[in-house]
Design a protein around this motif. Structure first.
Motif, PDB file in Angstrom:
ATOM      1  N   VAL A   1       0.851  -1.183   0.000  1.00 35.98           N
ATOM      2  CA  VAL A   1       0.000   0.000   0.000  1.00 35.98           C
ATOM      3  C   VAL A   1       0.889   1.237   0.000  1.00 35.98           C
ATOM      4  CG1 VAL A   1      -1.794   1.303   1.221  1.00 35.98           C
ATOM      5  CG2 VAL A   1      -1.815  -1.209   1.283  1.00 35.98           C
ATOM      6  N   TRP A   2       0.584   2.185  -0.895  1.00 33.49           N
ATOM      7  CA  TRP A   2       1.307   3.451  -0.967  1.00 33.49           C
ATOM      8  C   TRP A   2       0.335   4.600  -0.748  1.00 33.49           C
ATOM      9  CZ3 TRP A   2       1.622  -0.551  -4.368  1.00 33.49           C
ATOM     10  CH2 TRP A   2       2.875  -1.161  -4.564  1.00 33.49           C
ATOM     11  N   VAL A   3       0.808   5.687  -0.141  1.00 34.81           N
ATOM     12  CA  VAL A   3      -0.019   6.864   0.107  1.00 34.81           C
ATOM     13  C   VAL A   3       0.717   8.092  -0.416  1.00 34.81           C
ATOM     14  CG1 VAL A   3      -1.035   8.364   1.872  1.00 34.81           C
ATOM     15  CG2 VAL A   3      -1.190   5.877   2.100  1.00 34.81           C
ATOM     16  N   GLN A   4      -0.035   9.007  -0.986  1.00 29.87           N
ATOM     17  CA  GLN A   4       0.514  10.268  -1.472  1.00 29.87           C
ATOM     18  C   GLN A   4      -0.401  11.390  -1.015  1.00 29.87           C
ATOM     19  OE1 GLN A   4       0.185  11.910  -5.736  1.00 29.87           O
ATOM     20  NE2 GLN A   4       2.208  10.954  -5.730  1.00 29.87           N
ATOM     21  N   ALA A   5       0.140  12.328  -0.218  1.00 33.04           N
ATOM     22  CA  ALA A   5      -0.649  13.467   0.229  1.00 33.04           C
ATOM     23  C   ALA A   5      -0.850  14.419  -0.940  1.00 33.04           C
ATOM     24  CB  ALA A   5       0.044  14.178   1.384  1.00 33.04           C
ATOM     25  N   VAL A   6      -2.098  14.793  -1.197  1.00 42.01           N
ATOM     26  CA  VAL A   6      -2.405  15.677  -2.314  1.00 42.01           C
ATOM     27  C   VAL A   6      -2.400  17.131  -1.873  1.00 42.01           C
ATOM     28  CG1 VAL A   6      -4.114  16.245  -4.077  1.00 42.01           C
ATOM     29  CG2 VAL A   6      -3.760  13.867  -3.404  1.00 42.01           C
TER      30      VAL A   6
ATOM     31  N   SER B   1     -13.047  16.718   7.375  1.00 42.51           N
ATOM     32  CA  SER B   1     -11.743  16.610   8.019  1.00 42.51           C
ATOM     33  C   SER B   1     -11.745  15.348   8.858  1.00 42.51           C
ATOM     34  CB  SER B   1     -11.495  17.848   8.901  1.00 42.51           C
ATOM     35  OG  SER B   1     -11.530  19.024   8.126  1.00 42.51           O
ATOM     36  N   LEU B   2     -11.030  14.337   8.380  1.00 37.13           N
ATOM     37  CA  LEU B   2     -11.031  13.043   9.052  1.00 37.13           C
ATOM     38  C   LEU B   2      -9.930  12.981  10.096  1.00 37.13           C
ATOM     39  CD1 LEU B   2     -11.523  10.670   6.002  1.00 37.13           C
ATOM     40  CD2 LEU B   2     -13.258  11.529   7.561  1.00 37.13           C
ATOM     41  N   PRO B   3     -10.171  12.278  11.192  1.00 44.69           N
ATOM     42  CA  PRO B   3      -9.135  12.123  12.222  1.00 44.69           C
ATOM     43  C   PRO B   3      -7.964  11.305  11.699  1.00 44.69           C
ATOM     44  CG  PRO B   3     -11.045  10.749  12.722  1.00 44.69           C
ATOM     45  CD  PRO B   3     -11.438  11.626  11.567  1.00 44.69           C
ATOM     46  N   LYS B   4      -6.802  11.514  12.309  1.00 46.09           N
ATOM     47  CA  LYS B   4      -5.584  10.852  11.852  1.00 46.09           C
ATOM     48  C   LYS B   4      -5.711   9.339  11.901  1.00 46.09           C
ATOM     49  CE  LYS B   4      -0.560  10.868  12.516  1.00 46.09           C
ATOM     50  NZ  LYS B   4       0.572  11.442  13.297  1.00 46.09           N
ATOM     51  N   TRP B   5      -6.456   8.818  12.888  1.00 49.83           N
ATOM     52  CA  TRP B   5      -6.554   7.369  13.018  1.00 49.83           C
ATOM     53  C   TRP B   5      -7.267   6.748  11.813  1.00 49.83           C
ATOM     54  CZ3 TRP B   5     -11.329   5.066  13.008  1.00 49.83           C
ATOM     55  CH2 TRP B   5     -12.427   5.838  13.406  1.00 49.83           C
ATOM     56  N   VAL B   6      -8.149   7.527  11.169  1.00 46.40           N
ATOM     57  CA  VAL B   6      -8.844   7.013   9.986  1.00 46.40           C
ATOM     58  C   VAL B   6      -7.866   6.875   8.830  1.00 46.40           C
ATOM     59  CG1 VAL B   6     -10.616   7.480   8.268  1.00 46.40           C
ATOM     60  CG2 VAL B   6     -11.073   7.927  10.677  1.00 46.40           C
ATOM     61  N   VAL B   7      -7.029   7.907   8.616  1.00 50.82           N
ATOM     62  CA  VAL B   7      -6.047   7.864   7.539  1.00 50.82           C
ATOM     63  C   VAL B   7      -5.081   6.702   7.764  1.00 50.82           C
ATOM     64  CG1 VAL B   7      -4.211   9.127   6.369  1.00 50.82           C
ATOM     65  CG2 VAL B   7      -6.237  10.349   7.193  1.00 50.82           C
ATOM     66  N   ASN B   8      -4.625   6.537   9.013  1.00 54.06           N
ATOM     67  CA  ASN B   8      -3.719   5.430   9.324  1.00 54.06           C
ATOM     68  C   ASN B   8      -4.400   4.086   9.106  1.00 54.06           C
ATOM     69  OD1 ASN B   8      -1.714   7.229  10.039  1.00 54.06           O
ATOM     70  ND2 ASN B   8      -2.206   7.174  12.225  1.00 54.06           N
ATOM     71  N   LYS B   9      -5.665   3.997   9.514  1.00 47.54           N
ATOM     72  CA  LYS B   9      -6.393   2.739   9.380  1.00 47.54           C
ATOM     73  C   LYS B   9      -6.594   2.380   7.916  1.00 47.54           C
ATOM     74  CE  LYS B   9     -10.456   0.448  11.422  1.00 47.54           C
ATOM     75  NZ  LYS B   9      -9.804  -0.246  12.527  1.00 47.54           N
ATOM     76  N   SER B  10      -6.781   3.398   7.074  1.00 43.10           N
ATOM     77  CA  SER B  10      -6.996   3.150   5.654  1.00 43.10           C
ATOM     78  C   SER B  10      -5.796   2.448   5.032  1.00 43.10           C
ATOM     79  CB  SER B  10      -7.245   4.474   4.918  1.00 43.10           C
ATOM     80  OG  SER B  10      -8.395   5.104   5.409  1.00 43.10           O
ATOM     81  N   SER B  11      -4.598   2.959   5.339  1.00 38.20           N
ATOM     82  CA  SER B  11      -3.400   2.420   4.696  1.00 38.20           C
ATOM     83  C   SER B  11      -2.872   1.173   5.392  1.00 38.20           C
ATOM     84  CB  SER B  11      -2.308   3.493   4.652  1.00 38.20           C
ATOM     85  OG  SER B  11      -1.960   3.915   5.959  1.00 38.20           O
ATOM     86  N   GLN B  12      -3.053   1.082   6.700  1.00 33.92           N
ATOM     87  CA  GLN B  12      -2.460  -0.015   7.456  1.00 33.92           C
ATOM     88  C   GLN B  12      -3.383  -1.220   7.605  1.00 33.92           C
ATOM     89  OE1 GLN B  12       0.708  -0.187   8.537  1.00 33.92           O
ATOM     90  NE2 GLN B  12       1.124   1.810   7.634  1.00 33.92           N
ATOM     91  N   PHE B  13      -4.696  -1.013   7.466  1.00 34.72           N
ATOM     92  CA  PHE B  13      -5.601  -2.125   7.746  1.00 34.72           C
ATOM     93  C   PHE B  13      -6.685  -2.300   6.686  1.00 34.72           C
ATOM     94  CE2 PHE B  13      -9.375  -3.897   9.966  1.00 34.72           C
ATOM     95  CZ  PHE B  13      -8.864  -5.155  10.214  1.00 34.72           C
ATOM     96  N   LEU B  14      -7.415  -1.225   6.380  1.00 34.78           N
ATOM     97  CA  LEU B  14      -8.563  -1.371   5.492  1.00 34.78           C
ATOM     98  C   LEU B  14      -8.163  -1.673   4.051  1.00 34.78           C
ATOM     99  CD1 LEU B  14     -10.813   1.506   6.876  1.00 34.78           C
ATOM    100  CD2 LEU B  14     -10.884  -0.916   7.439  1.00 34.78           C
ATOM    101  N   ALA B  15      -7.172  -0.958   3.530  1.00 34.81           N
ATOM    102  CA  ALA B  15      -6.745  -1.215   2.151  1.00 34.81           C
ATOM    103  C   ALA B  15      -6.175  -2.627   1.992  1.00 34.81           C
ATOM    104  CB  ALA B  15      -5.737  -0.153   1.702  1.00 34.81           C
TER     105      ALA B  15
END
Length: 257
Positions: free
Chosen positions: A54-59, A160-174
């Motif tokens: 999983v890769w993430v890029q801040a837009v 504006s999503l909490p940081k835990w959501v962004v982390n969860k997206s890349s580390q668990f949900l994706a």
């Protein structure tokens, strides 16, 4: 529809949403999407385990608008691919109205979509209408019965999503979504043999019984025309923390996109 050998590669991704009117993506849009899926510069690897990356890029800085892409090898693939739209509790669920297009490119296959407004489906009060700027799949053949799938999503969740959501997206949900997709693909050939094996409207559009829709009835869904929801202070529910503690939890885990 194929790119000729003399055609130059596009300089970078060209989100279809940048257009002022609803149009079916053209060859350059599909080539641009493939280039973005294959690009490495500017992407941060956030997860790599058991064949899933999983890769993430801040837009945009200090915003929840990110690009996320995930990839993994798949064997015995012959299926259309699913998408989901639930959010981790206690966030509000999102919905999205998209125009989806697909195109074979040699031995590869691309499915992509972007948000549109449909007169029969206005935003609902119980859901947050998100915006797909550009989302889709690149399926690259690696053999007669194997491939690599890359899922690329650039979605504005309208909030504006909490940081835990962004982390969860890349580390668990994706990663979980990719694993569920893999399991579905492996089981699909046997299932399809028992369920209308010759009905494949994604390969033979004339088989589709869905009503046609004129593009003139649609308009581009711009993110700034929708309500922005501030959920940055929402804490993760105990149920979700417990469900994700095992890292690779049950198949009922949810996805943001």
């Amino acid at each position: 529809m194929e790119q000729s050998a003399a055609s130059p590669e596009p300089p970078g991704p060209r989100p279809v949403l940048g257009r002022d009117s609803v149009q079916v993506p053209d060859d350059q849009d599909f080539r641009s999407f493939r280039s973005e899926c294959e690009a490495e510069a500017g992407w941060n690897l956030t997860y790599s385990k058991a064949g899933v990356s999983v890769w993430v890029q801040a837009v945009e800085m200090d915003r929840a608008l990110h690009k996320i892409k995930a990839g993994r090898p798949v064997v015995w693939l012959n299926c259309p691919l699913p998408s989901t739209g639930r959010c981790p509790k206690p966030l509000k669920n999102r919905d999205v109205i998209t125009l989806r297009s697909w195109l074979p490119m040699g031995t590869d296959y691309i499915i992509m979509n972007y948000s549109v407004k449909h007169p029969k489906y206005p935003p609902r009060k119980d859901l947050v209408r998100a915006v797909s700027i550009q989302t889709g799949y690149l399926i690259q053949s690696t053999g007669p019965k194997s491939c690599v799938i890359t899922y690329l999503a650039q979605v504005d969740p309208k909030g504006s999503l909490p940081k835990w959501v962004v982390n969860k997206s890349s580390q668990f949900l994706a990663p979980k979504a990719m694993k569920k997709m893999y399991k579905a693909c492996v089981k699909y050939p046997e299932w399809k043999q028992k369920h209308q094996p010759h009905f494949k409207p994604w390969l033979h559009p004339e088989q589709s019984s869905l009503p046609s829709l004129a593009l003139s009835e649609l308009s581009v869904q711009h993110a700034d025309s929708l309500e922005n929801i501030d959920e940055s202070s929402v804490a993760e529910s105990r149920e979700d923390r417990t469900g994700s503690a095992g890292g690779e939890g049950s198949d009922d885990d949810t996805s943001l996109t």
